[in-house]
Design a protein around this motif. Sequence first.
Motif, PDB file in Angstrom:
ATOM      1  N   LYS A  16      -4.347  -0.724  -6.761  1.00 31.25           N
ATOM      2  CA  LYS A  16      -3.783  -0.137  -6.438  1.00 31.25           C
ATOM      3  C   LYS A  16      -2.197   0.375  -5.633  1.00 31.25           C
ATOM      4  O   LYS A  16      -2.441  -0.345  -4.618  1.00 31.25           O
ATOM      5  N   ARG A  17      -1.114   1.458  -6.116  1.00 31.51           N
ATOM      6  CA  ARG A  17       0.168   1.227  -5.840  1.00 31.51           C
ATOM      7  C   ARG A  17      -0.767   2.415  -4.364  1.00 31.51           C
ATOM      8  O   ARG A  17      -1.631   3.245  -4.707  1.00 31.51           O
ATOM      9  N   ARG A  32      -2.280  -6.549   1.612  1.00 30.57           N
ATOM     10  CA  ARG A  32      -1.417  -5.584   1.029  1.00 30.57           C
ATOM     11  C   ARG A  32      -0.700  -6.632   0.370  1.00 30.57           C
ATOM     12  O   ARG A  32      -0.418  -7.635   0.991  1.00 30.57           O
ATOM     13  N   THR A  78       8.008  -3.303  -4.998  1.00 29.70           N
ATOM     14  CA  THR A  78       6.256  -3.029  -5.325  1.00 29.70           C
ATOM     15  C   THR A  78       5.372  -3.666  -4.381  1.00 29.70           C
ATOM     16  O   THR A  78       5.297  -4.696  -4.493  1.00 29.70           O
ATOM     17  N   GLU A 112       0.851  -3.528  -2.892  1.00 31.62           N
ATOM     18  CA  GLU A 112      -0.431  -2.853  -4.054  1.00 31.62           C
ATOM     19  C   GLU A 112      -1.583  -3.397  -3.126  1.00 31.62           C
ATOM     20  O   GLU A 112      -1.315  -3.988  -2.564  1.00 31.62           O
TER      21      GLU A 112
END
Length: 122
Positions: free
Chosen positions: A48-49, A80, A89, A91
């Motif tokens: 997930k972000r 990470r 981005t 995640e």
Amino acid sequence: MIKNDEIKEFAHRPQECMAALLPVRDALEVLNGRWKLPILITLSDRPKRFKEISKDINGITDKMLSKELKDLEINKLVTRTVYDTFPPTVEYARTEHSQSLTNVIMALKDWGTLHRKEIIGK
């Protein structure tokens, strides 16, 4: 797994008791605080972000989430990944090593349920 009889035996051998407690202390040090287990749980289903994690965990501040994610990363429980996009981005995902905590988390959940019933009857 340590059984009740083994725990009682440690009481009569202080050095062995302390040696047995070291791994427990290590585990508690890594998982200490209010937020680490909820973070690991929310990452159980998929990477997930940051904002997704933040939305999943009610009450955590962005500053605290950032700190806890760094701690989990240092302890090799979370990775990470930064993707080369604009804007970048990032995640977060559980590591294979963190998967070994699944039984611990489930045992804590079960014990918490029993304890809750014992203390407040729910």
